[in-house]
Design a protein around this motif. Structure first.
Motif, short mmCIF file in Angstrom:
data_model
loop_
_atom_site.label_atom_id
_atom_site.label_comp_id
_atom_site.label_asym_id
_atom_site.label_seq_id
_atom_site.Cartn_x
_atom_site.Cartn_y
_atom_site.Cartn_z
N ASP A 296 1.21 -1.61 0.13
CA ASP A 296 -0.10 -0.09 0.21
C ASP A 296 0.87 1.58 0.09
OD1 ASP A 296 -2.28 1.76 0.07
OD2 ASP A 296 -2.09 1.51 2.76
N VAL A 297 1.12 1.74 -1.06
CA VAL A 297 2.14 3.09 -1.21
C VAL A 297 0.82 3.55 -1.98
CG1 VAL A 297 3.81 3.70 -2.38
CG2 VAL A 297 3.29 1.57 -2.32
N ARG A 298 1.05 5.12 -0.35
CA ARG A 298 0.15 6.88 -0.17
C ARG A 298 1.43 7.64 -0.53
NH1 ARG A 298 -4.79 5.51 2.86
NH2 ARG A 298 -5.42 3.47 2.48
N VAL A 299 1.36 8.56 -0.67
CA VAL A 299 2.35 9.91 -1.06
C VAL A 299 1.25 11.21 -0.98
CG1 VAL A 299 3.53 11.68 -1.87
CG2 VAL A 299 3.80 9.11 -2.67
N ILE A 300 0.87 11.53 0.56
CA ILE A 300 0.48 12.87 0.33
C ILE A 300 1.48 13.87 0.45
CG2 ILE A 300 -0.17 14.38 2.62
CD1 ILE A 300 -1.40 12.56 4.34
N MET A 301 1.31 15.01 -0.53
CA MET A 301 1.84 16.42 -0.98
C MET A 301 1.40 17.48 -0.72
SD MET A 301 2.36 15.37 -4.61
CE MET A 301 2.55 13.92 -4.50
N PRO A 302 1.08 18.98 -0.73
CA PRO A 302 0.62 20.15 -0.76
C PRO A 302 0.09 20.16 -1.73
CG PRO A 302 2.65 20.51 -0.78
CD PRO A 302 2.80 19.06 -0.92
N GLU A 303 -1.67 20.12 -1.87
CA GLU A 303 -2.36 20.52 -2.88
C GLU A 303 -2.21 21.80 -4.00
OE1 GLU A 303 -7.02 21.47 -3.63
OE2 GLU A 303 -6.37 22.88 -2.34
#
Length: 419
Positions: A296-303
């Protein structure tokens, strides 16, 4: 052997070909620069965000002989950093990439001056280029505070000597060898309440990791008149808390290897939060490879980050990531500036390095690597909490983006080398 002699028409053809090639290259570069400038100008006309970061409480966990406290709200972090400086008896080592000349910046300046006045050894470092807009008067300290302003321009040609490249992008505070702080927060009022970042405090033997990093940098770059700092060894081996330090002057860049190794080992999940996410080919391939085997690969970055060009270049990779099963989440309303990741409920990193070229192959950076289930659980809980303020970008939605997005992504991708 005698050199072959070209016929006059051949020499003329070569001259014309060179002239056309040079002009084509010049026009291409000029067009790219013009397009980048237009994008930046257009972004500056958009309404600025006035959001407030979630005021979540810091979380403390034991990690063997150490205690690690994780902060996601700047004001809470600054209060504890200032309190540590006020209690200093022996030394204060403080490094900040950006040190704003505003109210928060003044709080820190006053605190280190007071510490020096009572006989504490105070050494501070800030980056000259990053603080060009800070009033010069603010960056001047009393002589009892030892200041290393990392030069804006260093002698020599960076392209000929890679040891002269890179900015000092670290954010470190160490007090008396008993408490240390590291993470993504610079010093300034904006970051206190309006940015979502991550920092940690470490208390215990692991503080040596940060103290040693500061001392090594200081001793390598100090000027005449600066005191030499103690360079001590460490009897701890096989520790679960280690500092990875990118040091251009030594051509050492371990933070990138840290990420590649953790991704390769993953079996369940790789959750990454980044202010600027522009993966190189190896990191991109690593993420796609583990996603293909069910991780499960997830990336959070700024909108929308504070660097629009970084946003545009980052989006070039979204198609490959989404098609390969990586999930992308955009943090809304405020700038997320964290540089963190956690893997399989066992491994975490918190530090100053973004997943982009400047951080992984250019700047002075420091990331803590923590192999501990309790700290990983803390990082996973923070990630889940952040997801509540995110919007997921699906492959279907991304494929339906306007055509001019694709033009910008491809046209500006070469700027990746400078981001």
């Amino acid at each position: 052997m005698p050199r072959p002699v070209l016929a006059p028409h051949a020499r003329d053809w070569l001259k014309d070909a060179r002239r056309i090639a040079v002009r084509t290259l010049a026009w291409g570069v000029a067009g790219q620069v013009s397009l980048a400038a237009a994008v930046v100008a257009a972004d500056s006309l958009r309404k600025r965000r006035d959001g407030t970061a979630p005021a979540d409480e810091p979380v403390e966990v034991p990690v063997r002989e150490d205690r690690i406290t994780t902060y996601t709200y700047g004001r809470a972090l600054y209060d504890d950093m200032l309190a540590a400086i006020e209690r200093a008896e022996d030394f204060v080592y403080l490094a900040s990439y950006i040190w704003k000349g505003d109210d928060v910046g003044q709080e820190f300046k006053d605190a280190v001056v007071r510490a020096a006045d009572r006989g504490v050894l105070v050494c501070v470092v800030f980056d000259g280029f990053a603080n060009l807009v800070v009033p010069r008067a603010f960056t001047e300290f009393p002589e009892q505070v030892h200041v290393l302003r990392f030069p804006t321009i260093r002698p020599g040609l960076p392209l000929m000597d890679l040891r002269r490249t890179g900015r000092d992008h670290r954010k470190i505070l160490v007090v008396d060898g008993r408490v240390g702080f590291v993470g993504g927060y610079n010093i300034g009022s904006l970051y206190a309440t309006s940015w979502r970042d991550t920092h940690v405090r470490i208390e215990g033997p692991g503080v040596w990791e940060l103290q040693n990093a500061f001392s090594d940098f200081w001793n390598r770059h100090r000027n005449k008149g600066h005191p030499a700092l103690e360079d001590s060894g460490n009897p701890r081996w096989n520790t679960v808390v280690l500092a990875a330090r990118n040091e251009p002057s030594r051509l050492v860049y371990p933070v990138r290897s840290l990420y590649l190794e953790a991704i390769d080992r993953s079996m369940k999940n790789v959750w990454i939060t980044q202010g600027y996410f522009i993966p190189d080919q190896e990191i991109l391939e690593g993420l796609l490879a583990v996603a293909a085997r069910g991780v499960d690969v997830r990336v959070i970055m700024p909108e929308r980050s504070n660097h629009v060009l970084a946003d545009v270049v980052a989006r070039y990779y979204w198609s490959a990531l989404l098609e390969g099963g990586v999930r992308i989440f955009l943090y809304k309303d405020v700038m997320v500036h964290a540089k963190t990741a956690t893997v399989d409920g066992a491994w975490s990193t918190i530090g100053t390095a973004n997943i982009d070229r400047l951080s992984l192959r250019g700047n002075y950076e420091i990331n803590l690597e923590v192999v501990d289930a309790d700290q990983a659980a803390t990082m996973e809980e923070i990630f889940r909490r952040d997801l509540q303020n995110c919007e997921e970008i699906t492959l279907e939605r991304w494929r339906a983006r306007p055509w001019y997005y694709r033009v910008l992504e491809r046209s500006l991708r070469p700027l990746e080398a400078m981001l």
